[in-house]
Motif scaffolding. Structure first.
Motif, PDB file in Angstrom:
ATOM      1  N   TRP A 211      15.508 -11.194  42.895  1.00 39.85           N
ATOM      2  CA  TRP A 211      15.262  -9.787  42.622  1.00 39.85           C
ATOM      3  C   TRP A 211      15.257  -9.032  43.952  1.00 39.85           C
ATOM      4  O   TRP A 211      14.797  -9.530  44.971  1.00 39.85           O
TER       5      TRP A 211
ATOM      6  N   LYS B  33      10.111  -7.599  44.783  1.00 43.23           N
ATOM      7  CA  LYS B  33       9.181  -8.402  44.019  1.00 43.23           C
ATOM      8  C   LYS B  33       7.780  -8.109  44.512  1.00 43.23           C
ATOM      9  O   LYS B  33       7.576  -7.725  45.661  1.00 43.23           O
TER      10      LYS B  33
ATOM     11  N   ARG C 273      13.481 -20.485  37.582  1.00 48.31           N
ATOM     12  CA  ARG C 273      14.247 -20.326  38.816  1.00 48.31           C
ATOM     13  C   ARG C 273      13.671 -19.254  39.717  1.00 48.31           C
ATOM     14  O   ARG C 273      13.822 -19.285  40.926  1.00 48.31           O
ATOM     15  N   ILE C 274      13.016 -18.237  39.123  1.00 45.12           N
ATOM     16  CA  ILE C 274      12.516 -17.116  39.911  1.00 45.12           C
ATOM     17  C   ILE C 274      11.051 -16.871  39.552  1.00 45.12           C
ATOM     18  O   ILE C 274      10.619 -15.755  39.360  1.00 45.12           O
TER      19      ILE C 274
ATOM     20  N   GLU D  59      18.237 -17.643  30.322  1.00 52.24           N
ATOM     21  CA  GLU D  59      18.408 -18.309  31.608  1.00 52.24           C
ATOM     22  C   GLU D  59      18.885 -19.750  31.453  1.00 52.24           C
ATOM     23  O   GLU D  59      19.150 -20.428  32.448  1.00 52.24           O
TER      24      GLU D  59
ATOM     25  N   ARG E  57      22.846 -13.580  37.012  1.00 53.63           N
ATOM     26  CA  ARG E  57      21.963 -12.885  37.933  1.00 53.63           C
ATOM     27  C   ARG E  57      20.588 -12.741  37.296  1.00 53.63           C
ATOM     28  O   ARG E  57      20.431 -12.876  36.090  1.00 53.63           O
ATOM     29  N   SER E  58      19.633 -12.489  38.133  1.00 57.26           N
ATOM     30  CA  SER E  58      18.270 -12.364  37.641  1.00 57.26           C
ATOM     31  C   SER E  58      18.146 -11.103  36.793  1.00 57.26           C
ATOM     32  O   SER E  58      18.580 -10.029  37.194  1.00 57.26           O
TER      33      SER E  58
ATOM     34  N   SER F 211      17.238  -6.540  36.717  1.00 54.41           N
ATOM     35  CA  SER F 211      15.911  -6.502  37.328  1.00 54.41           C
ATOM     36  C   SER F 211      15.621  -5.178  38.013  1.00 54.41           C
ATOM     37  O   SER F 211      14.458  -4.856  38.285  1.00 54.41           O
TER      38      SER F 211
END
Length: 319
Positions: free
Chosen positions: A3, A6, A164-165, A224, A231-232, A296
């Motif tokens: 992102w 954050k 993942r994030i 996801e 992409r996020s 995001s």
């Protein structure tokens, strides 16, 4: 792809447990509850929808049990909540306003709204009864849509850490996870539209009825699992409904099993269905939501609501 922005937390930031996060205060019988939405129960910069649902369940249950006119009905158990999310909330003060819509000998309906400033951020309707004394009628065998839950003792902690994030989803850290062996993050390569996980509260608190609002919306997003999601993204909930089948035992639950599945993900909109079971494979709750897939960039501090510490370019932002 990370992102662009954050949330960041100072080293001495005091993270909150579930009970503290959903705590409210109210003058007896007023139906207006003061809340403080916590930074560490967010996805990105936005308080998590399941967390907000849990807060509504907690406040409305207190209202049903303490209001001078409603408490004598002896209907302390929420059995259904339907929430519509109009605007994203922000960490900080909020008001929950509860209004009886219909009272009855067996069921009572409340309307709940959450406001910040002059904006109504979300509204819900809740149904209450007494699951111990007022539920009568036949119990009939049905064919479950999915197999019974994987046994907890046969599941393992995900490695590497789930998601993942996960660093931009502090609310995800509020749970411990166990997933079936061979199912990365609770899903398999050949069945991407299903995620299965055992969960418990990381702070050691027991799971109670209000916690079901959080569990029904807390899982790594199903998109996801797909390579097309390169992409996020952010996956805001438009509406969430939960039917509660069983009362929490007096000591609460330590672990519950959640099976998350989607029937169709199309044009950036998806249905998400969650079945929640206890360790005896008994159905505890079922949930359904409508969610969308957006970039995001849509989850970011907005002018006048939050303070920015960095301006894009991958820098952290303090709420």
């Amino acid at each position: 792809m990370p992102w662009k922005n954050k949330p960041t937390f100072d080293a001495d930031f005091q993270h909150s447990g579930f009970t503290a996060a959903i705590a409210t205060s109210s003058e007896s019988g007023s139906g207006v509850y003061n809340a403080d939405l916590k930074r560490d129960w967010c996805i990105g910069f936005v308080p998590h929808g399941g967390y907000l649902t849990a807060l509504l369940l907690s406040a409305s249950t207190d209202y049903m049990q303490t209001h001078p006119s409603l408490a004598p009905l002896d209907q302390p158990h929420p059995i259904h909540i339907a929430v519509s999310f109009f605007r994203a909330c922000v960490p900080g003060p909020a008001l929950v306003t509860l209004t009886p819509v219909k009272t009855g000998r067996a069921y009572t309906f409340l309307r709940a709204s959450l406001t910040q400033g002059t904006d109504v951020r979300l509204e819900s309707v809740l149904a209450f009864t007494n699951l111990t004394t007022l539920q009568h009628g036949p119990t009939l065998a049905t064919l479950p849509e999915r197999p019974t839950p994987h046994r907890l003792r046969d599941c393992v902690q995900p490695e590497p850490p789930l998601g993942r994030i996960i660093d931009v989803r502090p609310a995800m850290w509020k749970l411990r996870y166990r997933v079936p062996r061979g199912a990365a993050d609770g899903s398999t390569d050949d069945v991407k539209c299903v995620r299965e996980q055992w969960v418990s509260l990381v702070d050691g608190e027991r799971i109670v009825t209000s916690t079901l609002g959080f569990l029904a919306d807390m899982f790594q997003p199903l998109p996801e699992n797909y390579p097309e999601t390169v992409r996020s993204n952010w996956y805001p909930t438009l509406s969430l409904s939960i039917e509660i089948k069983r009362v929490a035992p007096p000591e609460g639950w330590e672990w519950l099993f959640c099976r998350v599945h989607s029937r169709e993900i199309r044009n950036g909109r998806m249905d998400i269905n969650v079945d929640i079971f206890d360790e005896e494979s008994r159905l505890v709750a079922v949930a359904h939501q409508v969610a969308i897939i957006v970039t995001s960039d849509r989850n970011r501090p907005r002018g006048g609501e939050q303070k920015e510490g960095g301006k894009g370019k991958g820098e952290g932002v303090k709420l």
